[in-house]
Motif scaffolding. Structure first.
Motif, short mmCIF file in Angstrom:
data_model
loop_
_atom_site.label_atom_id
_atom_site.label_comp_id
_atom_site.label_asym_id
_atom_site.label_seq_id
_atom_site.Cartn_x
_atom_site.Cartn_y
_atom_site.Cartn_z
N ALA A 3 0.90 -1.17 -0.12
CA ALA A 3 0.09 -0.10 0.06
C ALA A 3 0.92 1.29 0.00
O ALA A 3 0.66 2.25 -0.51
CB ALA A 3 -0.95 -0.11 1.08
N LYS A 4 1.93 1.17 0.65
CA LYS A 4 2.65 2.32 0.70
C LYS A 4 3.72 2.38 -0.30
O LYS A 4 4.12 3.53 -0.95
CB LYS A 4 3.95 2.21 1.84
N THR A 5 4.04 1.39 -1.29
CA THR A 5 4.58 1.42 -2.60
C THR A 5 3.65 2.04 -3.50
O THR A 5 4.39 2.90 -4.22
CB THR A 5 4.99 -0.03 -2.92
N VAL A 6 2.40 2.06 -3.57
CA VAL A 6 1.50 2.37 -4.23
C VAL A 6 1.67 3.99 -4.28
O VAL A 6 1.89 4.74 -5.19
CB VAL A 6 0.04 1.95 -4.15
N GLU A 7 1.34 4.49 -2.98
CA GLU A 7 1.54 5.95 -2.58
C GLU A 7 2.87 6.46 -3.08
O GLU A 7 2.75 7.49 -3.67
CB GLU A 7 1.31 5.94 -1.07
N GLN A 8 4.06 5.83 -2.68
CA GLN A 8 5.42 6.17 -2.94
C GLN A 8 5.70 6.59 -4.56
O GLN A 8 6.14 7.22 -5.10
CB GLN A 8 6.58 5.65 -2.46
N VAL A 9 5.14 5.34 -5.32
CA VAL A 9 5.44 5.33 -6.69
C VAL A 9 4.76 6.35 -7.48
O VAL A 9 5.07 7.09 -8.33
CB VAL A 9 5.23 3.90 -7.32
N ARG A 10 3.41 6.73 -7.14
CA ARG A 10 2.36 7.69 -7.49
C ARG A 10 3.40 9.08 -7.34
O ARG A 10 3.22 9.93 -8.24
CB ARG A 10 0.96 7.75 -7.00
N ARG A 11 3.84 9.30 -6.05
CA ARG A 11 4.70 10.42 -5.99
C ARG A 11 5.83 10.71 -6.92
O ARG A 11 6.13 11.60 -7.13
CB ARG A 11 5.08 10.31 -4.49
N LEU A 12 6.62 9.65 -7.09
CA LEU A 12 7.58 9.57 -7.93
C LEU A 12 7.23 9.87 -9.36
O LEU A 12 8.04 10.66 -9.80
CB LEU A 12 8.27 8.30 -7.94
N ILE A 13 6.11 9.30 -9.86
CA ILE A 13 5.71 9.67 -11.35
C ILE A 13 5.04 10.98 -11.44
O ILE A 13 5.49 11.70 -12.49
CB ILE A 13 4.93 8.42 -11.72
N GLU A 14 4.29 11.22 -10.59
CA GLU A 14 3.13 12.30 -10.76
C GLU A 14 3.62 13.71 -10.20
O GLU A 14 3.34 14.79 -10.54
CB GLU A 14 1.83 11.82 -10.08
N SER A 15 4.55 13.45 -8.83
CA SER A 15 4.92 14.69 -8.40
C SER A 15 6.48 15.14 -8.73
O SER A 15 6.89 16.32 -9.08
CB SER A 15 4.62 14.68 -7.04
N ASP A 16 7.12 13.88 -8.59
CA ASP A 16 8.82 14.22 -8.95
C ASP A 16 8.93 14.06 -10.40
O ASP A 16 10.13 14.36 -10.77
CB ASP A 16 9.35 13.22 -7.90
N ASN A 17 8.18 13.43 -11.13
CA ASN A 17 8.33 13.39 -12.80
C ASN A 17 9.62 12.79 -12.91
O ASN A 17 10.61 13.31 -13.81
CB ASN A 17 8.23 14.90 -13.15
N VAL A 18 9.93 11.64 -12.47
CA VAL A 18 11.12 10.78 -12.81
C VAL A 18 11.01 10.38 -14.13
O VAL A 18 9.96 10.12 -14.56
CB VAL A 18 11.25 9.68 -11.67
N ALA A 19 12.54 10.15 -14.40
CA ALA A 19 12.63 9.61 -16.02
C ALA A 19 12.26 8.21 -16.10
O ALA A 19 11.69 7.69 -16.93
CB ALA A 19 13.89 9.91 -16.52
N PHE A 20 12.66 7.50 -15.04
CA PHE A 20 12.51 5.90 -15.11
C PHE A 20 12.62 5.74 -13.52
O PHE A 20 13.19 6.23 -12.66
CB PHE A 20 13.24 5.32 -15.85
#
Length: 303
Positions: free
Chosen positions: A92-109
């Motif tokens: 559940a925390k992984t889902v939250e953190q991955v969304r943060r990485l992709i949608e807020s931090d805008n990581v390349a990969f």
């Protein structure tokens, strides 16, 4: 001849991947999330806390490697911004953190995310978002399913293949060997059972005993005691570092001497064996290998 170990290969692959991203033409880079004229942002999740926190050291080492690259000038002049968050091995925390990485931090990969259950919880979302999901720190057949998950690339060998190698080697030492398999009750652990079945075939029902555990279990002592009761010759610990360490300790306390194979992801002297005590991991075997015996194929502790 130069010897390349897995850690060196992984860090080299990381650098090669970053170079490929940085090499995108400037006009395209402007439209690529996480890539600017001066920076490349990459993301990951790991377990800095929780039941497999010992494996969080991987992210710390990767952070140090990227820092070294930055101090040497980065990748084609771009600095690497490595962002990783603790998910405590909680999907559940992984889902939250991955969304943060992709949608807020805008990581390349996403790079080297830890854990079967954590990665499983986000793999569909990541592929739907078409974000590269590279060099996962997991063992399992499903991570090679490029048709279902084209944006996902595993790194570690399949646990199923690993178990096949363990069993074949054990049978080369004792063709009538009986096996015990301790496994984590998820895709990782179940692949170890499947690999043993692949090799033993119909013999599995009579030549093997299995015991599962949950990643949230405090100990696996009762499972080891139950497996010991079947008097097997070989033990496969198809689980993570904490529980492999516990299995080594309990085997020692019971005075049991099976040939003990541990998962490659837990085959760390500093994280798994040393905390138990090197004296408890000394090589002892029911049937010592002869000088003509083949070299063991992987992490093995004749305990």
């Amino acid at each position: 001849m130069v010897s390349i170990n897995r850690r060196r290969w992984l860090t080299g692959a990381a650098g090669a991947g970053l170079a490929a991203v940085a090499g995108v033409r400037a006009s395209l880079a402007e439209d690529t999330p996480g890539v600017t004229a001066t920076e490349i942002r990459i993301g990951s999740t790991t377990s800095l806390s929780g039941p497999v926190s010992a494996l969080g050291v991987q992210a710390r080492c990767q952070e140090a490697y990227f820092k070294m690259l930055n101090e040497q000038g980065g990748i084609t002049g771009r600095q690497i911004k490595y962002i990783y968050y603790d998910d405590a091995f909680n999907p559940a925390k992984t889902v939250e953190q991955v969304r943060r990485l992709i949608e807020s931090d805008n990581v390349a990969f996403l790079f080297n995310m830890l854990g079967t259950a954590p990665n499983s919880s986000v793999v569909k979302y990541i592929n739907a978002a078409k974000v590269p999901h590279l060099f996962l720190s997991v063992n399992g057949d499903k991570w090679g399913d490029y048709k279902t998950y084209p944006w996902t690339m595993g790194f570690a060998p399949s646990a199923r293949t690993e178990a096949q190698v363990f069993v074949k080697y054990a049978l080369s030492q004792n063709k009538n060997a009986k096996f015990a398999v301790l496994y984590q009750n998820d895709d990782l652990g179940k692949d170890f059972v499947a690999g043993a079945k692949d090799v033993l075939g119909e013999r599995f029902a009579t030549a093997a005993v299995v015991a599962s555990h949950e990643v949230t279990d405090p100990t696996i002592d009762s499972q080891i005691v139950a497996l010991r009761g079947a008097n097997p010759d070989m033990l496969i610990s198809g689980t993570t570092a904490k529980f492999c360490a516990q299995s080594i300790r309990k085997i020692y306390e019971l005075g049991w001497k099976p040939m003990h194979f541990i998962a490659s992801g837990a085959a760390s002297i500093s994280s798994t064996i040393a905390p138990v005590g090197l004296d408890k991991s000394q090589a002892r075997s029911r049937q010592p290998m002869s000088r003509t015996s083949p070299t063991p194929p992987g992490p093995m502790i004749p305990a």
